[in-house]
Design an enzyme around this catalytic site. Structure first.
Site, PDB file in Angstrom:
ATOM      1  N   GLU A   1      -7.837  -2.309   8.451  1.00  0.00           N
ATOM      2  CA  GLU A   1      -7.622  -2.199   7.001  1.00  0.00           C
ATOM      3  C   GLU A   1      -8.501  -1.095   6.404  1.00  0.00           C
ATOM      4  O   GLU A   1      -8.057  -0.292   5.607  1.00  0.00           O
ATOM      5  CB  GLU A   1      -7.935  -3.560   6.369  1.00  0.00           C
ATOM      6  CG  GLU A   1      -7.554  -3.713   4.916  1.00  0.00           C
ATOM      7  CD  GLU A   1      -7.933  -5.092   4.365  1.00  0.00           C
ATOM      8  OE1 GLU A   1      -8.552  -5.896   5.106  1.00  0.00           O
ATOM      9  OE2 GLU A   1      -7.631  -5.366   3.184  1.00  0.00           O
TER      10      GLU A   1
ATOM     11  N   ASP B   1     -10.148  -3.543  -5.554  1.00  0.00           N
ATOM     12  CA  ASP B   1     -10.662  -4.744  -6.207  1.00  0.00           C
ATOM     13  C   ASP B   1     -12.145  -4.736  -6.588  1.00  0.00           C
ATOM     14  O   ASP B   1     -12.493  -4.888  -7.749  1.00  0.00           O
ATOM     15  CB  ASP B   1     -10.388  -5.965  -5.322  1.00  0.00           C
ATOM     16  CG  ASP B   1      -8.970  -5.939  -4.778  1.00  0.00           C
ATOM     17  OD1 ASP B   1      -8.180  -5.088  -5.216  1.00  0.00           O
ATOM     18  OD2 ASP B   1      -8.655  -6.762  -3.913  1.00  0.00           O
TER      19      ASP B   1
HETATM   20  C1  9WN Z   1      -5.596  -8.596  -3.806  1.00  0.00           C
HETATM   21  C2  9WN Z   1      -2.928  -6.073   0.267  1.00  0.00           C
HETATM   22  C3  9WN Z   1      -3.979  -5.864  -0.792  1.00  0.00           C
HETATM   23  C4  9WN Z   1      -4.097  -4.410  -1.233  1.00  0.00           C
HETATM   24  C5  9WN Z   1      -5.285  -4.184  -2.133  1.00  0.00           C
HETATM   25  C6  9WN Z   1      -6.534  -4.736  -1.466  1.00  0.00           C
HETATM   26  C7  9WN Z   1      -6.352  -6.182  -1.108  1.00  0.00           C
HETATM   27  C8  9WN Z   1      -5.882  -8.293  -2.356  1.00  0.00           C
HETATM   28  C9  9WN Z   1      -6.980  -9.212  -1.824  1.00  0.00           C
HETATM   29  O1  9WN Z   1      -5.217  -6.341  -0.289  1.00  0.00           O
HETATM   30  O2  9WN Z   1      -6.264  -6.903  -2.319  1.00  0.00           O
HETATM   31  O3  9WN Z   1      -4.539  -7.808  -4.266  1.00  0.00           O
HETATM   32  O4  9WN Z   1      -6.692 -10.391  -1.645  1.00  0.00           O
HETATM   33  O5  9WN Z   1      -8.098  -8.766  -1.591  1.00  0.00           O
HETATM   34  O6  9WN Z   1      -7.624  -4.575  -2.274  1.00  0.00           O
HETATM   35  O7  9WN Z   1      -5.422  -2.826  -2.417  1.00  0.00           O
HETATM   36  O8  9WN Z   1      -2.941  -4.018  -1.881  1.00  0.00           O
HETATM   37  O9  9WN Z   1      -3.128  -5.190   1.307  1.00  0.00           O
END
Ligand code: 9WN
Length: 690
Positions: free
Chosen positions: A407, A171
């Site tokens: 994470e 992101d």
């Molecule tokens: C938006 C779920 C996801 C991952 C992404 C990570 C994070 C979400 C957020 O979490 O993104 O999609 O709310 O920040 O960046 O890679 O799939 O784990």
């Protein structure tokens, strides 16, 4: 098996996040189903629970849009209110393509699914039972790729664009800054919204408010255009070709070709897609000068010259040419990312460490992510950078073992950040741990010759003029074989078999059979000779006995196969005995047993023996054969230490030896100061290093 406890912990994480239908990335922060997370999670499950692996992907694909798009999030109707943005904000019902009874977001994510399904098949014990699943899911993945090639391929050249940073999965990657910065938030209208993520996780570790404003501004454009791709393409200020997304797409296309073959479908489409995208990425996104692939800003029509881990992903996608791969390797193995043997560095951080705005703790702006490192690990293996791959392998295992299933992780200290109990960290840990575990548990069908085999028996009849010359030949041919036919710990046995050097070496070693022929002018020369002879004898035996899977196939490999030297017969174990008299603890790490657990082959000479023994020991200690877990007060080490008890009589001797080669400060301090260290043994991987 010491890894078992950690595998159990990882499974507990997945159990906790399993909803009965699919797995959330984390209960606290991400209470819904995420697109690429499910791909990684399914790979982990396929090691021990195939039913969950299939259900994970089936549930995700139930939410596939009519146009083939696979949404980034599938929302859990019973968990709404804890995440932002949710369906009320996305309003995907404005699109005729959105599914009717499932709530989803209106963007996609890196298409890892084809790749994940092939991995599942590879891991399946009863492969036939997976065929109906393959047949069911294959057309759905094809449909997803079709959507990408039809709707996201503006120049028809296979370069697929993303239209939101969330679609990249990375992101707030610094790679997106130049594009996002062009959205002047003082001039555009941004809908009201309230973030939830930064109330759960320290905001220092998450994207900034200004980032979210831009993310939301983009979503607003999508919904205003009712998710019509053509209209969005006209209006959206973020149209970007991401090397990560395109590399994953290539990996999946390639996997689809193989799946098609298994289920007897036509594989032309994915094959053409693979070739088209791979070529376009290779030709358009690589910077030879910067030694990395960049993203491409489709609106400005220029490369986004920001170095992130995404730029190495063409290794994973099988896209990089050999030349490009060598350059990528140089960059990856540098102080910008993580050099082999560099002090205090954990695998590959997501952003160039030398940049001023590098952050070791902020989300995609520096920390180490397990999925990215896992894909890089696969890519490095694919391009045969074995040592570096092993380094990533240890890190991927070590980080969660030491700091928890977080994470992401601090690139300098390893501390865990973001949410704890994160699913893909657990799943990909399980994948690697099973790999290690299964390889070392593997049983080989044995062949027995019932008697001794002397490999150089005809030697006594060969005339010997000048012994010094033969010795020279021996060292020289050994060196040539290592240089030409081994790379990074793997040995090309077939090429050696056919090589002139091997024929000459056999001939040379045969001459040593003559009685009392060999004399050494120094201790160093003698040591070097026996070490090289041991290593060459292993290769010779593997070739002559046509060993395919492991030296374990031959009963008595170390005792019954011999060379006649100076008129006496020596097995591999006998040579080890000879070497024992030198009392050098590093010797066991210089002897290669033709296995995956063996160190890379080296040429030892009387001149270089000191330094080469050092590097052999150092590389072994820094390979996955030694895992140091200060926080757990534990070290997990290769069985090789146990087999060499005469060198390593007690715990202190082992620890003192390991300490010499450890770079990381925390680990060294732990080995130095802690009196109560538990030692556990990792099983040896006897698979042939061919
Ligand atoms: C938006 C779920 C996801 C991952 C992404 C990570 C994070 C979400 C957020 O979490 O993104 O999609 O709310 O920040 O960046 O890679 O799939 O784990």
């Amino acid at each position: 098996m010491p890894l078992r406890d950690y595998i159990e912990k990882a499974k507990e994480v997945l159990d906790k996040n399993w909803t009965g239908e699919y797995t959330v990335p984390s209960v606290h922060l991400y209470p819904h189903q995420w697109n690429w997370d499910s791909g990684f999670i399914a790979i982990g499950y396929s090691r021990y629970n195939m039913e969950r692996a299939t259900r994970e992907l089936l549930h995700l694909f139930e939410a596939q849009w009519k146009n083939g798009m696979l949404p980034q999030i599938v929302f859990n109707k019973n968990a709404l209110g804890r995440y932002f943005p949710e369906p009320d904000f996305w309003q995907t019902d404005l699109s005729p393509n959105a599914p009717k009874n499932v709530l989803t977001s209106g963007i996609t994510m890196p298409p890892i699914h084809g790749y994940a399904v092939l991995k599942m098949y590879e891991n399946a014990r009863e492969k036939d039972r997976l065929i109906p699943f393959l047949k069911f899911i294959y057309p759905k993945i094809i449909k997803l790729h079709e959507y990408l090639y039809l709707e996201r391929n503006p120049d028809d050249n296979g370069l697929i664009y993303i239209r939101h940073p969330w679609e990249s999965g990375m992101d707030n990657s610094p790679m997106w800054d130049p594009v996002l910065n062009r959205i002047d938030i003082t001039k555009v209208k941004i809908p009201e919204f309230e973030r939830k993520d930064n109330k759960i996780i320290d905001p220092e570790q998450r994207p900034k408010d200004i980032d979210y404003k831009r993310y939301i501004y983009l979503v607003d454009i999508f919904r205003k255009n009712r998710y019509d791709e053509k209209k969005i393409f006209e209006e959206c200020p973020f149209i970007v070709i991401d090397p990560l997304f395109n590399s994953i797409l290539c990996a999946s296309n390639e996997a689809l070709v193989q799946i098609a073959d298994i289920i007897k479908e036509d594989y032309k489409k994915p094959e053409e897609w693979f070739l088209m995208t791979a070529r376009a990425v290779r030709d358009n996104l690589f910077s030879s000068e910067k030694k990395i692939f960049f993203a491409y800003d489709y609106i400005q029509k220029e490369l986004i010259e920001v170095e992130t881990a995404a730029g190495f992903m063409p290794l994973f996608g099988g896209i990089a040419s050999t030349q490009q791969a060598l350059k990528l390797y140089e960059h990856l193995d540098s102080l910008s990312f993580c050099r082999l043997g560099e002090k205090n560095c954990f695998a590959i951080p997501n952003y160039d460490k030398k940049k001023k705005d590098f952050s070791p703790h902020n989300y995609w702006r520096g920390p180490v992510w397990i999925n990215i490192n896992w894909m890089l690990y696969q890519g490095l293996l694919r391009y045969k950078f074995k040592q570096k791959a092993e380094h990533l392998e240890i890190t991927i295992m070590e980080l969660p073992m030491r700091f928890g299933f977080y994470e992401y992780f601090d690139s300098f200290t390893g501390k865990g950040y973001g949410t704890k109990d994160f699913s893909w960290t657990a799943a990909l840990f399980i994948d690697l741990a099973y790999d290690m575990y299964e390889k070392s548990e593997k049983k080989w069908e044995t062949r027995s010759f019932g008697k001794e085999i002397i490999l150089n028996i005809n030697g006594e009849h060969l005339p010997v003029e000048d012994v010094e010359e033969i010795k020279k030949d021996f060292f020289c041919l050994t060196g040539k074989i290592i240089e030409k036919y081994t790379r990074n710990g793997t040995v090309n046995y077939d090429a050696i078999r056919l090589s002139p050097e091997y024929k000459l070496l056999q001939n040379t070693i045969s001459k040593f059979a003559n009685k009392d022929i060999l004399k050494f002018d120094s201790k160093e020369e003698e040591m070097a000779f026996w070490i090289n002879l041991y290593n060459m004898m292993v290769i010779d035996a593997i070739i002559r006995l046509n060993i395919q899977g492991s030296v374990k196939e031959i009963e008595g490999f170390f005792t019954n196969i011999k060379y006649r030297i100076n008129g006496k017969d020596y097995s591999l174990d006998d040579i080890r005995e000879i070497l024992r008299k030198f009392g050098d603890k590093r010797v066991p790490f210089a002897l290669v047993k033709g296995t995956n657990s063996s160190p890379p082959l080296r040429l030892f000479t009387k001149k270089n023996i000191k330094s080469k023994l050092n590097s052999a020991a150092r590389d072994f200690i820094r390979s996955p054969e030694v895992i140091i877990l200060p926080e757990e007060k534990k070290i997990l080490i290769s069985e090789l230490f146990r087999w060499n008890e005469h060198y390593f009589k007690d715990k202190d001797e082992i620890i003192n030896f390991i300490k010499k080669y450890v770079k990381d400060d925390t680990k060294r301090e732990f080995l130095d100061k802690e009196d109560d260290i538990e030692i556990r043994y990792l099983l040896y991987d006897w698979t042939l290093n061919g």
